[in-house]
Every structure is written in structure tokens, then in C-alpha cells.
Design a protein around this motif. Structure first.
Motif, PDB file in Angstrom:
ATOM      1  N   TRP A 109      14.173   9.351  15.390  1.00 26.32           N
ATOM      2  CA  TRP A 109      14.681   9.409  16.758  1.00 26.32           C
ATOM      3  C   TRP A 109      13.793  10.273  17.647  1.00 26.32           C
ATOM      4  O   TRP A 109      13.509  11.423  17.330  1.00 26.32           O
ATOM      5  N   ASP A 110      13.350   9.685  18.744  1.00 20.12           N
ATOM      6  CA  ASP A 110      12.721  10.433  19.824  1.00 20.12           C
ATOM      7  C   ASP A 110      13.693  10.449  20.997  1.00 20.12           C
ATOM      8  O   ASP A 110      13.984   9.389  21.579  1.00 20.12           O
ATOM      9  N   GLY A 111      14.201  11.627  21.331  1.00 19.73           N
ATOM     10  CA  GLY A 111      15.130  11.727  22.446  1.00 19.73           C
ATOM     11  C   GLY A 111      14.427  11.573  23.780  1.00 19.73           C
ATOM     12  O   GLY A 111      13.190  11.606  23.866  1.00 19.73           O
ATOM     13  N   PRO A 112      15.192  11.368  24.851  1.00 20.68           N
ATOM     14  CA  PRO A 112      14.601  11.203  26.179  1.00 20.68           C
ATOM     15  C   PRO A 112      13.618  12.319  26.532  1.00 20.68           C
ATOM     16  O   PRO A 112      13.847  13.486  26.233  1.00 20.68           O
ATOM     17  N   ARG A 113      12.514  11.925  27.109  1.00 21.72           N
ATOM     18  CA  ARG A 113      11.486  12.803  27.665  1.00 21.72           C
ATOM     19  C   ARG A 113      10.580  13.436  26.617  1.00 21.72           C
ATOM     20  O   ARG A 113       9.782  14.309  26.945  1.00 21.72           O
ATOM     21  N   VAL A 114      10.681  13.021  25.355  1.00 21.71           N
ATOM     22  CA  VAL A 114       9.751  13.508  24.342  1.00 21.71           C
ATOM     23  C   VAL A 114       9.181  12.341  23.558  1.00 21.71           C
ATOM     24  O   VAL A 114       9.793  11.271  23.450  1.00 21.71           O
ATOM     25  N   GLY A 115       7.989  12.548  22.984  1.00 15.10           N
ATOM     26  CA  GLY A 115       7.396  11.562  22.099  1.00 15.10           C
ATOM     27  C   GLY A 115       7.270  10.192  22.722  1.00 15.10           C
ATOM     28  O   GLY A 115       6.741  10.019  23.822  1.00 15.10           O
ATOM     29  N   ARG A 116       7.785   9.197  22.024  1.00 19.66           N
ATOM     30  CA  ARG A 116       7.671   7.806  22.476  1.00 19.66           C
ATOM     31  C   ARG A 116       8.732   7.437  23.504  1.00 19.66           C
ATOM     32  O   ARG A 116       8.835   6.277  23.886  1.00 19.66           O
ATOM     33  N   GLU A 180      21.812  18.177  27.010  1.00 15.91           N
ATOM     34  CA  GLU A 180      22.850  17.229  27.420  1.00 15.91           C
ATOM     35  C   GLU A 180      22.300  15.812  27.500  1.00 15.91           C
ATOM     36  O   GLU A 180      22.938  14.857  27.040  1.00 15.91           O
ATOM     37  N   LEU A 181      21.116  15.658  28.076  1.00 18.06           N
ATOM     38  CA  LEU A 181      20.505  14.346  28.238  1.00 18.06           C
ATOM     39  C   LEU A 181      20.237  13.682  26.895  1.00 18.06           C
ATOM     40  O   LEU A 181      20.578  12.510  26.679  1.00 18.06           O
ATOM     41  N   GLN A 182      19.640  14.445  25.966  1.00 21.72           N
ATOM     42  CA  GLN A 182      19.317  13.868  24.669  1.00 21.72           C
ATOM     43  C   GLN A 182      20.572  13.544  23.860  1.00 21.72           C
ATOM     44  O   GLN A 182      20.631  12.515  23.175  1.00 21.72           O
ATOM     45  N   ALA A 183      21.565  14.426  23.922  1.00 23.06           N
ATOM     46  CA  ALA A 183      22.806  14.179  23.181  1.00 23.06           C
ATOM     47  C   ALA A 183      23.528  12.956  23.730  1.00 23.06           C
ATOM     48  O   ALA A 183      24.101  12.165  22.966  1.00 23.06           O
ATOM     49  N   SER A 184      23.516  12.780  25.037  1.00 29.78           N
ATOM     50  CA  SER A 184      24.186  11.619  25.640  1.00 29.78           C
ATOM     51  C   SER A 184      23.518  10.322  25.207  1.00 29.78           C
ATOM     52  O   SER A 184      24.202   9.337  24.884  1.00 29.78           O
ATOM     53  N   ALA A 185      22.192  10.293  25.187  1.00 36.62           N
ATOM     54  CA  ALA A 185      21.480   9.090  24.745  1.00 36.62           C
ATOM     55  C   ALA A 185      21.734   8.808  23.276  1.00 36.62           C
ATOM     56  O   ALA A 185      21.932   7.649  22.872  1.00 36.62           O
ATOM     57  N   ALA A 186      21.751   9.859  22.467  1.00 30.86           N
ATOM     58  CA  ALA A 186      22.011   9.682  21.032  1.00 30.86           C
ATOM     59  C   ALA A 186      23.433   9.195  20.789  1.00 30.86           C
ATOM     60  O   ALA A 186      23.683   8.412  19.859  1.00 30.86           O
ATOM     61  N   ALA A 187      24.388   9.653  21.603  1.00 32.63           N
ATOM     62  CA  ALA A 187      25.772   9.198  21.462  1.00 32.63           C
ATOM     63  C   ALA A 187      25.881   7.705  21.778  1.00 32.63           C
ATOM     64  O   ALA A 187      26.622   6.967  21.114  1.00 32.63           O
TER      65      ALA A 187
END
Length: 355
Positions: A109-116, A180-187
Motif C-alpha cells: 500500500w502506498d497512501g495518498p501523496r507518497v510513492g506511487r 487523516e487523508l491516508q486513513a480515509s483512503a485505506a478505509a
């Protein structure tokens, strides 16, 4: 003459078997499919022309599904980059391959705004921070650069390994908004079912905070467990007099109703290496959060690797030279939680050796 050829044939068979055992000591990885997808995010309009849009702030999931998969998907959530899950410090097999050989579907997993997934909806900036030496102590290779722990599970004589470790990172934005942003996308990814119906998050460092918050945000029940390796940051319920942090490492405070979702998981495990003191602030926080989860009927435990006989663990023990032993402890966790079953337990052509 016949006896001679018989003995020669037997000898060649023995040599070839020994060669094959040496050349291919590991079970091959056989995949049914692999790939990747974007998920979450939003579409924003140009302030100058609403006909022009940008799709942004999504996450990216790379997946590998074995030919004969288990039910539980292992989502590997990095603190710095997916590389830490792909290889050991000495470039040996990392958790990705170790658990593909155990037939678990693997998701990186690459969360928003990092990696891919680094296509943000807001402006960002990068300033070199010259932190190689700071990484050394932060990753618990030793008390300070370049003083290694005497028993550290890192190839200390290999300068290339150290250079590889400290350069295999992404730019991170450790802010409350990013958590918050990354957790929301992962949810969204967890609720979608695209990652499976039984998800266990394997996390490291600041990824642990994000996985806990993801569980609190998720609406479905697909998340079944969390294993955090040296988690930096924790989620607390709003009834225990904890003040929310203002940075990217928590604490994050959520309503009790959301916190109780952590107690609904089959198991939660907070893992620490042997070079972490009992009074280290994040170790103390992990114990408190485990107690809170258990007070609501959950199954949370703090695991100290030193107490299991593993010495010299770094901040990223699943990449250490003894990561097979660390993986063995995860095997036990998954088995004890009933998360090691196969998709088709009754398939007649699945031998015990395949499992």
C-alpha cells in the motif's frame, strides 16, 4: 560392468539431487494473478476553468495473489517505502516473498501523496533535510551514528547495505491532515472488498497509527487484525482524558464508538525490539492502548521480541537478518487468531505440503 554403470547412475542421481537442493532451496512462488489499482481520492476543478479537472489524493495498491491462496490478505503498510517489505537488509527475501511462499495474498500500500500515489490535490514542497545519520538512530541500528548495537541484525560490514537502507525511502508528509487523508483512503480500500474479506494490516512505525485510524473509520468488517512493528503514534477513545496531538505522530482521539472497532478485530499485536526500554514513550502508549482495547472485549497484546529470544532487532525487524524468526512469530499470531485458513479448505488436490 552392469554394477559399475548402476553405481555411476546412482552417484549422478545423488549429485544432481544435491545440486538442485543447493540451487533451489526454497519453494517456488506461484501466482494466480498480480497487478495494481488506484483507490480513493477525489476530482477537483481548475479555479480558472471548471472544465479542467485533476484526479488526485488517491492511494495505490499493488497485489500478488498466490495460485492457492489463503483467505487472509496481508496489507503491508510502510513507514518509509514499500522496499522495506520487499527485501531483507542484505537483499535476501523480505516479508513479501516469505508470506507469498506461505500462500497469503500480499498487498503493498502506498497512501495518498507518497510513492506511487504522489499526485496530491494541494501544493507540496520538498527541501533536503540531510537526515541519513538521523535515520541510523531512528531505525534503532545503534544508539547514535555510526555506533552499531553489538548484536544488531544488520550486515554492519556491508557499506552498500547501509546506503541502500537509507536511500530506499519516499518523501513523507507527517502531519495530522496526512494521517487523516491516508486513513480515509485505506478505509475506502478496505470497505470496497477489492483487498479481500479478511484483512490483516502489517505496519511499521507511523504506519501503525494510520492502520488503527483506518479501522476506526471503516464501515465494513473486512479488517480482521493489525500487527504493528514499532508503532509510532496511537489512537485513543475520547473518554480517557488524552489530548490529541497536533503533528503526524498522534495521539489521535476518536469517539468511543469508533475506538471499539479495534476491539472487534480478531487480534491486535504491538511488536517491539529488544533495544527499546520499557519506559520508552511509545512502548508505554502501546501497553495503554492494548489495555483499552481489551477493556472493551478485544484481543490486544504487546510482544517484546527480546522476551521471545530474538536479539538485536532494529526498528524494522521484518527486514532484519533473522526475519525468518520474526515471520515465525507472525505465523503463530495468524494461526492463533484463526486467520490462516485457505479459500477452499476441501480442495482434494491440496496436499499438506502445499499448505
Amino acid at each position: 560392468m552392469f554394477v559399475f554403470f548402476y553405481l555411476l547412475l546412482a552417484y549422478l542421481k545423488f549429485v544432481l539431487s544435491e545440486f538442485n537442493a543447493t540451487a533451489r532451496p526454497r519453494k517456488p512462488i506461484v501466482l494466480e494473478r498480480s497487478g495494481g489499482f488506484q483507490i480513493g481520492g477525489k476530482i477537483i476543478q481548475s479555479p480558472f476553468n471548471p472544465n479542467f479537472t485533476l484526479s488526485c489524493d488517491h492511494g495505490y495498491m499493488e497485489y500478488f495473489v498466490p495460485w492457492r491462496p489463503r483467505k487472509t490478505s496481508l496489507v503491508m503498510w510502510h513507514s518509509s517505502s514499500t522496499q522495506v517489505w520487499q527485501n531483507r537488509w542484505d537483499s535476501g527475501p523480505g516479508y513479501k516473498d516469505l508470506f507469498l511462499r506461505r500462500n497469503y495474498p500480499i498487498y503493498l500500500w502506498d497512501g495518498p501523496r507518497v510513492g506511487r500515489a504522489n499526485w496530491p490535490c494541494q501544493p507540496t514542497s520538498y527541501t533536503p533535510s540531510y537526515q541519513d545519520q538521523a535515520n541510523f538512530a531512528a531505525w534503532n541500528f545503534g544508539p547514535r551514528y555510526p555506533l552499531w548495537w553489538p548484536d544488531v541484525q544488520f550486515p554492519v560490514a556491508d557499506a552498500a547495505a547501509w546506503q541502500h537502507a537509507t536511500s530506499a525511502r519516499y518523501i513523507e508528509y507527517d502531519t495530522t491532515a496526512n494521517v487523516e487523508l491516508q486513513a480515509s483512503a485505506a478505509a475506502i480500500a478496505a470497505d470496497s472488498g477489492k483487498v479481500g474479506k479478511e484483512i490483516v494490516y502489517l505496519t511499521n512505525s507511523a504506519g501503525g497509527l494510520r492502520a488503527m485510524l483506518t479501522t476506526a473509520k471503516a464501515n465494513n468488517t473486512n479488517i480482521k487484525g493489525i500487527v504493528t512493528y514499532e508503532s509510532i503514534g496511537y489512537v485513543f477513545p475520547d473518554n480517557v482524558n488524552v489530548t490529541a496531538g497536533t503533528g503526524g505522530f498522534g495521539p489521535v482521539v476518536v469517539p468511543v464508538k469508533q475506538f471499539k472497532k479495534l476491539a472487534q478485530l480478531k487480534a491486535v499485536q504491538f511488536v517491539w525490539g529488544d533495544h527499546r526500554a520499557a519506559n520508552y514513550s511509545y512502548v508505554a502508549e502501546s501497553r495503554r492502548v492494548a489495555e483499552l482495547i481489551n477493556s472493551y472485549g478485544g484481543n490486544a497484546r504487546v510482544l517484546m521480541l527480546g522476551e521471545e529470544g530474538l536479539k538485536g532487532s532494529t526498528h524494522i525487524p521484518f527486514a532484519d537478518l533473522d526475519n525468518e524468526k520474526v515471520a515465525g512469530l507472525l505465523d503463530g499470531f495468524l494461526e492463533d487468531a484463526g486467520l490462516d485458513g485457505y479459500v477452499d479448505e476441501d480442495a482434494e488436490d491440496w496436499s499438506d505440503e502445499d499448505r
